[in-house]
Design a protein around this motif. Structure first.
Motif, PDB file in Angstrom:
ATOM      1  N   UNK A 125      38.311  -1.609  22.461  1.00  0.00           N
ATOM      2  CA  UNK A 125      39.538  -2.239  22.959  1.00  0.00           C
ATOM      3  C   UNK A 125      39.395  -2.508  24.452  1.00  0.00           C
ATOM      4  N   UNK A 126      38.884  -1.543  25.180  1.00  0.00           N
ATOM      5  CA  UNK A 126      38.700  -1.687  26.629  1.00  0.00           C
ATOM      6  C   UNK A 126      37.832  -2.896  26.944  1.00  0.00           C
ATOM      7  N   UNK A 127      36.744  -3.048  26.211  1.00  0.00           N
ATOM      8  CA  UNK A 127      35.844  -4.180  26.416  1.00  0.00           C
ATOM      9  C   UNK A 127      36.524  -5.502  26.067  1.00  0.00           C
ATOM     10  N   UNK A 154      46.324   0.096  28.717  1.00  0.00           N
ATOM     11  CA  UNK A 154      46.101   0.316  27.283  1.00  0.00           C
ATOM     12  C   UNK A 154      45.127   1.470  27.071  1.00  0.00           C
ATOM     13  N   UNK A 155      44.058   1.467  27.847  1.00  0.00           N
ATOM     14  CA  UNK A 155      43.039   2.501  27.717  1.00  0.00           C
ATOM     15  C   UNK A 155      43.097   3.398  28.950  1.00  0.00           C
ATOM     16  N   UNK A 156      43.115   4.683  28.719  1.00  0.00           N
ATOM     17  CA  UNK A 156      43.047   5.647  29.816  1.00  0.00           C
ATOM     18  C   UNK A 156      42.159   6.790  29.339  1.00  0.00           C
ATOM     19  N   UNK A 157      42.221   7.901  30.011  1.00  0.00           N
ATOM     20  CA  UNK A 157      41.402   9.027  29.565  1.00  0.00           C
ATOM     21  C   UNK A 157      42.156  10.334  29.757  1.00  0.00           C
ATOM     22  N   UNK A 158      41.764  11.309  28.952  1.00  0.00           N
ATOM     23  CA  UNK A 158      42.344  12.646  29.013  1.00  0.00           C
ATOM     24  C   UNK A 158      41.234  13.660  28.824  1.00  0.00           C
ATOM     25  N   UNK A 159      41.467  14.825  29.350  1.00  0.00           N
ATOM     26  CA  UNK A 159      40.527  15.921  29.144  1.00  0.00           C
ATOM     27  C   UNK A 159      40.803  16.573  27.805  1.00  0.00           C
ATOM     28  N   UNK A 160      39.728  16.854  27.086  1.00  0.00           N
ATOM     29  CA  UNK A 160      39.834  17.494  25.775  1.00  0.00           C
ATOM     30  C   UNK A 160      38.554  18.285  25.544  1.00  0.00           C
ATOM     31  N   UNK A 195      38.319   8.735  26.204  1.00  0.00           N
ATOM     32  CA  UNK A 195      39.203   7.576  26.299  1.00  0.00           C
ATOM     33  C   UNK A 195      40.367   7.721  25.311  1.00  0.00           C
ATOM     34  N   UNK A 196      41.523   7.254  25.731  1.00  0.00           N
ATOM     35  CA  UNK A 196      42.703   7.264  24.868  1.00  0.00           C
ATOM     36  C   UNK A 196      43.254   5.849  24.779  1.00  0.00           C
ATOM     37  N   UNK A 197      44.043   5.609  23.747  1.00  0.00           N
ATOM     38  CA  UNK A 197      44.674   4.296  23.547  1.00  0.00           C
ATOM     39  C   UNK A 197      46.180   4.444  23.494  1.00  0.00           C
ATOM     40  N   UNK A 198      46.871   3.488  24.069  1.00  0.00           N
ATOM     41  CA  UNK A 198      48.312   3.375  23.866  1.00  0.00           C
ATOM     42  C   UNK A 198      48.497   2.218  22.892  1.00  0.00           C
ATOM     43  N   UNK A 199      48.524   2.563  21.616  1.00  0.00           N
ATOM     44  CA  UNK A 199      48.594   1.559  20.550  1.00  0.00           C
ATOM     45  C   UNK A 199      49.799   0.642  20.714  1.00  0.00           C
TER      46      UNK A 199
END
Length: 131
Positions: free
Chosen positions: A58-60, A70-76, A82-86
């Protein structure tokens, strides 16, 4: 009056909060959407089969639109993912759907113009004559 925002502050969508508003064209939306694949996958950390999108893809795909929400990131598990906000992808679905609807109407109109319609010919005593 309260300065507190209930829920997700990023969901505020009032026109008064926005500047430099530019519509996403149907062609742009369809181009981006054509580069994103829906898929099923095994989520390794949860050991569950799921369906969704791949944030990296999606980012690309949205890079050309300059969208940064839309795309961000979180620690896990001690790493950054990378995370998505659908819900943000709805802004692509609407113009894409509108473009496809317009294309269908255009094709239907062309098709209806080509269909031969029977008409009555006086020289054949009212029998139907096909063009």
């Amino acid at each position: 009056h309260s300065d507190n925002v209930h829920g997700d502050p990023s969901s505020l969508s009032d026109a008064r909060l926005k500047t430099e508003v530019r519509p996403i064209t149907g062609a742009q939306a369809l181009d981006v959407l054509s580069r994103i694949r829906g898929c099923t996958y095994e989520r390794k950390d949860l050991e569950q089969r799921r369906c969704g999108l791949i944030a990296n893809e999606v980012e690309s795909a949205i890079e050309q639109l300059g969208i940064d929400n839309v795309v961000s990131s979180k620690w896990h598990n001690d790493d950054q993912y990378k995370t998505l906000q659908y819900d943000r992808l709805t802004a692509l679905l609407i113009p894409g759907l509108n473009e496809l609807s317009k294309q269908v109407k255009d094709l239907q109109s062309k098709l209806n113009g080509r269909v031969s319609k029977p008409n009555r010919d006086k020289s054949t005593n009212g029998n139907i004559k096909h063009n």
